[in-house]
Motif scaffolding. Structure first.
Motif, PDB file in Angstrom:
ATOM      1  N   SER A 481       0.665  -1.149  -0.206  1.00  0.00           N
ATOM      2  CA  SER A 481       0.091   0.274  -0.182  1.00  0.00           C
ATOM      3  C   SER A 481       0.766   1.792  -0.231  1.00  0.00           C
ATOM      4  N   TYR A 482       2.106   0.872  -0.662  1.00  0.00           N
ATOM      5  CA  TYR A 482       3.108   2.459  -0.489  1.00  0.00           C
ATOM      6  C   TYR A 482       2.365   3.638  -1.388  1.00  0.00           C
ATOM      7  N   LYS A 483       2.439   2.969  -2.472  1.00  0.00           N
ATOM      8  CA  LYS A 483       1.742   4.304  -3.366  1.00  0.00           C
ATOM      9  C   LYS A 483       0.533   4.823  -2.668  1.00  0.00           C
ATOM     10  N   ALA A 484      -0.225   4.150  -2.333  1.00  0.00           N
ATOM     11  CA  ALA A 484      -1.727   4.847  -1.775  1.00  0.00           C
ATOM     12  C   ALA A 484      -1.125   5.463  -0.550  1.00  0.00           C
ATOM     13  N   LEU A 485       0.152   5.318   0.048  1.00  0.00           N
ATOM     14  CA  LEU A 485       0.574   5.570   1.349  1.00  0.00           C
ATOM     15  C   LEU A 485       0.953   7.619   0.850  1.00  0.00           C
ATOM     16  N   VAL A 486       1.947   7.921   0.156  1.00  0.00           N
ATOM     17  CA  VAL A 486       2.716   7.976  -0.286  1.00  0.00           C
ATOM     18  C   VAL A 486       1.740   9.569  -0.882  1.00  0.00           C
ATOM     19  N   GLU A 487       1.131   9.173  -2.254  1.00  0.00           N
ATOM     20  CA  GLU A 487       0.103   9.737  -2.538  1.00  0.00           C
ATOM     21  C   GLU A 487      -0.676  10.537  -2.013  1.00  0.00           C
ATOM     22  N   GLN A 488      -1.252   9.945  -0.648  1.00  0.00           N
ATOM     23  CA  GLN A 488      -2.267  11.225   0.509  1.00  0.00           C
ATOM     24  C   GLN A 488      -1.515  11.681   1.130  1.00  0.00           C
ATOM     25  N   LYS A 489       0.119  11.879   1.373  1.00  0.00           N
ATOM     26  CA  LYS A 489       0.855  12.737   2.155  1.00  0.00           C
ATOM     27  C   LYS A 489       1.148  13.682   1.540  1.00  0.00           C
ATOM     28  N   LEU A 490       1.772  13.119   0.532  1.00  0.00           N
ATOM     29  CA  LEU A 490       2.206  14.611  -0.695  1.00  0.00           C
ATOM     30  C   LEU A 490       0.786  15.028  -1.400  1.00  0.00           C
ATOM     31  N   LYS A 491      -0.424  14.287  -0.880  1.00  0.00           N
ATOM     32  CA  LYS A 491      -1.216  15.779  -2.038  1.00  0.00           C
ATOM     33  C   LYS A 491      -1.700  16.556  -0.116  1.00  0.00           C
ATOM     34  N   GLU A 492      -1.324  15.861   0.698  1.00  0.00           N
ATOM     35  CA  GLU A 492      -1.805  16.876   1.845  1.00  0.00           C
ATOM     36  C   GLU A 492      -0.759  17.859   1.840  1.00  0.00           C
ATOM     37  N   THR A 493       0.444  17.280   1.379  1.00  0.00           N
ATOM     38  CA  THR A 493       1.516  18.495   2.074  1.00  0.00           C
ATOM     39  C   THR A 493       1.137  19.669   0.052  1.00  0.00           C
ATOM     40  N   ARG A 494       0.680  19.152  -0.487  1.00  0.00           N
ATOM     41  CA  ARG A 494       0.604  19.729  -1.807  1.00  0.00           C
ATOM     42  C   ARG A 494      -0.438  21.060  -1.652  1.00  0.00           C
ATOM     43  N   ALA A 495      -1.507  20.326  -0.867  1.00  0.00           N
ATOM     44  CA  ALA A 495      -2.687  21.379  -0.637  1.00  0.00           C
ATOM     45  C   ALA A 495      -2.107  22.129   0.389  1.00  0.00           C
ATOM     46  N   THR A 496      -1.154  22.382   1.646  1.00  0.00           N
ATOM     47  CA  THR A 496      -0.684  23.293   2.735  1.00  0.00           C
ATOM     48  C   THR A 496       0.034  24.675   2.213  1.00  0.00           C
ATOM     49  N   ILE A 497       0.563  23.174   1.192  1.00  0.00           N
ATOM     50  CA  ILE A 497       2.268  24.603   0.877  1.00  0.00           C
ATOM     51  C   ILE A 497       1.200  26.407  -0.265  1.00  0.00           C
ATOM     52  N   ASN A 498       0.511  25.506  -1.173  1.00  0.00           N
ATOM     53  CA  ASN A 498      -0.379  25.856  -2.133  1.00  0.00           C
ATOM     54  C   ASN A 498      -0.596  27.383  -1.431  1.00  0.00           C
ATOM     55  N   ASN A 499      -1.791  27.120  -0.286  1.00  0.00           N
ATOM     56  CA  ASN A 499      -2.788  27.392   0.025  1.00  0.00           C
ATOM     57  C   ASN A 499      -2.108  28.471   1.056  1.00  0.00           C
ATOM     58  N   GLN A 500      -0.854  27.986   2.219  1.00  0.00           N
ATOM     59  CA  GLN A 500      -0.481  29.648   2.664  1.00  0.00           C
ATOM     60  C   GLN A 500       0.592  29.683   2.270  1.00  0.00           C
TER      61      GLN A 500
END
Length: 776
Positions: A481-500
């Protein structure tokens, strides 16, 4: 006992001094910081003051340029006036029907000063007849230059020479004293010759009161020893904007003026002066303003005085407060020091009180804490060096990697690893000191956001100013399940970096590896995936196993190259841009070419440009210097895209040169056509076909070209030209309608009468009768 008391007193003074000195140091530090801030603030205020002054000068220059452009439009309209054109060959203005021409000219000239307060008045001076016309009036040369406009520096003979020997185009005579109808003025004279280059038939002279120009620059305060001048492109004075200043001498070396604008500080006549200048791109004039530095920076000097005053007050008050605080805080410490000194042998060693306390009470603790701090400070550096070696594949065996892993305080054995490279967009739009500082801050914040998102599942390592390598660490049972875990963490970080942080992040992700030595392979895979994602200008992430496999052929067939060359030679910017966009989409977005193949494609594009050089007689060095960037560029998708943009800009440059050549040829051609019509309009057989044959172009092209350049059809222009001449003849000659129709180029009087009535609402006979009664 006396010695003990003396030592204690000396110790109390030392303790008081020890407490007082930090306050004073802090006070001086604050003063130093304040001084640096003050220096930067003064520099910014001075810069703002000079920029404001420059902006004011630029605005005044732009207004004057627009005024001069209006004068150019007015003189062009007058030069194209049929009456003025027809009066040019007249040598005896008071003979026969020429008298009626003079009356018609007086009546028809529009008084532009009614709608343009910049125009004092204008005059049309004819060389052959030595007549001068203005709205509502006409004069002979002698009468005009003696009674109407008496130039102190030029007489009628000098004006005749000026008109006859030179063809003036947008020429401005410097300001000079002129007696206009008995009143003294300082006038600038704008000249536009009529006729043709090499054969001037007269000149249109527009008189401009220098006061009108001074009004445009009235926002520039040039009192208190200031001055201002307008210089032409040869450095000669056109106008002095400073009352009382000499017109033939600029109190400044104009050779020091470098560039299109700037500010120079210099002592002139032992007086600090600030010289502001700007050059017009419209006519090459230089606008030069000199002001005492104290006047321009008066506000800055006032702020300096205030700051110095408050700084002195703050320093005196700070020293007084520091003395009080040091005295109050030293009292309990003095009691402790006295007690310790009574029970130790410190008196004989002359030890410092606070140092003695530190050594005996907390010496061991401080030493231990210092050692621990030094070790902790080295750990991040050791870890960074370790991860760098992992990513670069510098470990020969897993055993060496495991040994150093324990040395840096980590235990990652028996885990699975995955490398992801995060790229932050927004770091490639040019740099300045402020932007670099802002981007450094955003990079640190983005890195911290990644660390928080990873928690204990990985590490973040800097590999560039805008890129991070993220090492994900998973247990063996999480690999599926590494792909799903990696994509989830990067997606959350991407949204935070974009918003802030308002930054867009792009990811490239490699494959999973089970050993520390395999991390370098996952890193290279992540880099290749990231380059492909950047290449396609996409956001989000891309896995290495999602990369396309066919990347070995580029698209640039021979027919496309031939078409691109022809379009560039024709100057068709729109089609060239469209074709370049198609090549970009095909080779950069759809084919995903490898780096070596992409270089071959770019060399092919530059080769296409090289083929254009001899065909269009272009500057070869310009293309070769731009092409040289490809050899020195690093092998990255971003550098390849930038090089393609350089190819696109070079094609744009070729199109602009082609269009400029076409434009100069068009001006010469339309002047030739109009001159031919002016001479041959009396020919009844004159038509589109005949003119096309004479100038050796097709009649279809001639018709389209004439409409584009003049705004009217060829036949309408010829008819208008003939009708204007017919009106003149109907008003001022004794010829019959049949004779006039034949004279102006009509083979039939009936055709002439129908055309005349259609355009003017009355028949030629009625028109002749009405104008005969009006002037009879």
């Amino acid at each position: 006992m006396v010695k003990s008391d003396a030592v204690r007193a000396k110790g109390r003074h030392r303790l008081f001094a020890r407490l007082l000195i930090p306050y004073l140091v802090f006070l001086m530090l604050a003063m130093m910081i304040g001084w640096m801030i003050y220096q930067k603030t003064i520099v910014l205020i001075e810069k703002e003051a000079t920029e404001s002054h420059m902006n004011l000068l630029e605005q005044s220059k732009d207004v004057l340029d627009r005024r001069l452009e209006e004068l150019a439009s007015i003189t062009q309209q007058l030069a194209a006036d049929t009456r003025i054109i027809q009066f040019q060959p007249v040598t005896n203005p008071f003979n026969g029907t020429n008298t009626y021409r003079i009356m018609d000219m007086n009546k028809s000239l529009y008084d532009y000063k009614l709608s343009n307060n910049f125009v004092f008045n204008y005059y049309v001076l004819f060389k052959n007849s030595e007549m001068v016309f203005s709205p509502g009036a006409s004069y002979s040369y002698e009468h005009f230059f003696q009674r109407v406009a008496n130039f102190n520096q030029m007489d009628s003979r000098a004006w005749s020479t000026l008109i006859a020997n030179q063809f003036h185009t947008r020429h401005m005579l410097p300001a000079q004293s002129v007696m206009m109808e008995g009143l003294p003025y300082s006038m600038l004279t704008y000249l536009q010759s009529i006729g043709y280059p090499g054969n001037p038939q007269g000149v249109i002279a527009v008189m401009i009161d220098q006061k009108e120009i001074q009004k445009l620059f009235q926002g520039l305060h040039i009192s208190d020893g200031g001055w201002a001048y307008i210089l032409d492109n040869e450095g000669k004075i056109i106008s002095s904007l400073s009352p009382g200043m000499e017109l033939d001498k600029v109190p400044f070396e104009t050779k020091r003026l470098i560039g299109s604008k700037g500010v120079i500080e210099q002592e002139l006549d032992s007086k600090p002066m600030m010289v502001t200048y700007t050059k017009s791109s419209y006519n090459g004039w230089t606008y030069l303003v000199g002001q005492p530095t104290a006047v321009v920076l008066g506000k800055v000097r006032y702020i300096q005085k205030i700051i110095f005053t408050f700084a002195c007050i703050f320093l005196i008050a700070g020293i007084f407060v520091a003395y009080l605080l040091a005295y109050r805080n030293s009292r309990p410490l003095r009691n402790i020091v006295n007690m310790i000194m009574e029970k130790t042998d410190a008196l004989s060693q002359q030890r410092d009180a606070i140092g003695f306390i530190g050594e005996t009470v907390s010496g061991l603790f401080q030493n231990n804490h210092r050692l621990q701090s030094e070790i902790e400070q080295q750990v991040p550096l050791l870890r960074a060096a370790y991860f760098q070696r992992l990513l670069n594949g510098q470990f020969v065996s897993s055993r060496d990697a495991d040994v150093l892993l324990k040395h840096v305080g980590l235990d990652l054995q028996g885990m699975s690893y995955l490398v992801t490279i995060v790229h932050l967009r927004g770091f490639d739009n040019g740099y300045s000191s402020d932007l670099l500082e802002e981007l450094d801050m955003k990079r640190v914040l983005a890195k911290e956001m990644l660390r928080r998102a990873l928690d204990y599942d990985g590490f973040v390592y800097d590999i560039a100013d805008d890129q991070f390598a993220v090492l994900f660490i998973y247990k063996a049972d999480q690999v599926d399940s590494y792909k799903a875990l990696v994509e989830q963490k990067l997606k959350e970080t991407r949204a935070t970096i974009n918003n802030q942080l308002k930054l867009v992040s792009v990811y490239g992700m490699g494959s999973v590896c089970d050993s520390l030595t395999g991390i370098s392979r996952s890193y290279e895979q992540a880099r290749e995936a990231l380059n492909a994602q950047i290449w396609n200008n996409k956001e989000g992430g891309l896995w290495y196993d999602e990369l396309p496999t066919d990347r070995n052929h580029y698209y640039f067939p021979q027919d496309v190259e031939t078409r691109l060359i022809h379009l560039a030679k024709a100057g068709d910017q729109t089609e060239v841009e469209h074709l370049l966009d198609e090549l970009y989409r095909e080779n950069f977005e759809q084919r995903h070419l490898s780096m070596s193949v992409m270089k071959l494609f770019l060399f092919e594009m530059w080769g296409c440009l090289v083929k254009l050089l001899p065909q269009m007689e272009l500057d070869q060095q310009t293309v070769y210097s731009r092409m040289a960037v490809l050899n020195g560029s690093n092998d990255s998708y971003d550098s390849m895209r930038k090089n393609y943009e350089s190819v696109r800009d070079t094609f744009q440059w070729v199109c602009e040169i082609a269009n400029e050549n076409k434009k100069s040829q068009n001006v010469e051609l339309i002047e030739t056509i109009i001159a031919l019509l002016q001479i041959s309009y009396m020919d009844s057989e004159l038509c589109l076909d005949k003119v096309a044959d004479q100038i050796r172009i097709s009649k279809v092209y001639l018709s389209q070209f004439f409409k584009e350049q003049t705004g009217i059809n060829f036949s309408d222009y010829l008819e208008s030209l003939r009708m204007e001449q017919a009106k003149v003849l109907l008003q001022s000659s004794g010829k019959t309608v049949n004779e006039i129709s034949e004279y102006v180029g009509y083979s039939s009087s009936n055709t002439f009468c129908r055309a005349f009535k259609r355009l003017h609402g009355v028949s030629p006979t009625v028109y002749k009768k009405l104008n005969t009664q009006k002037y009879g």
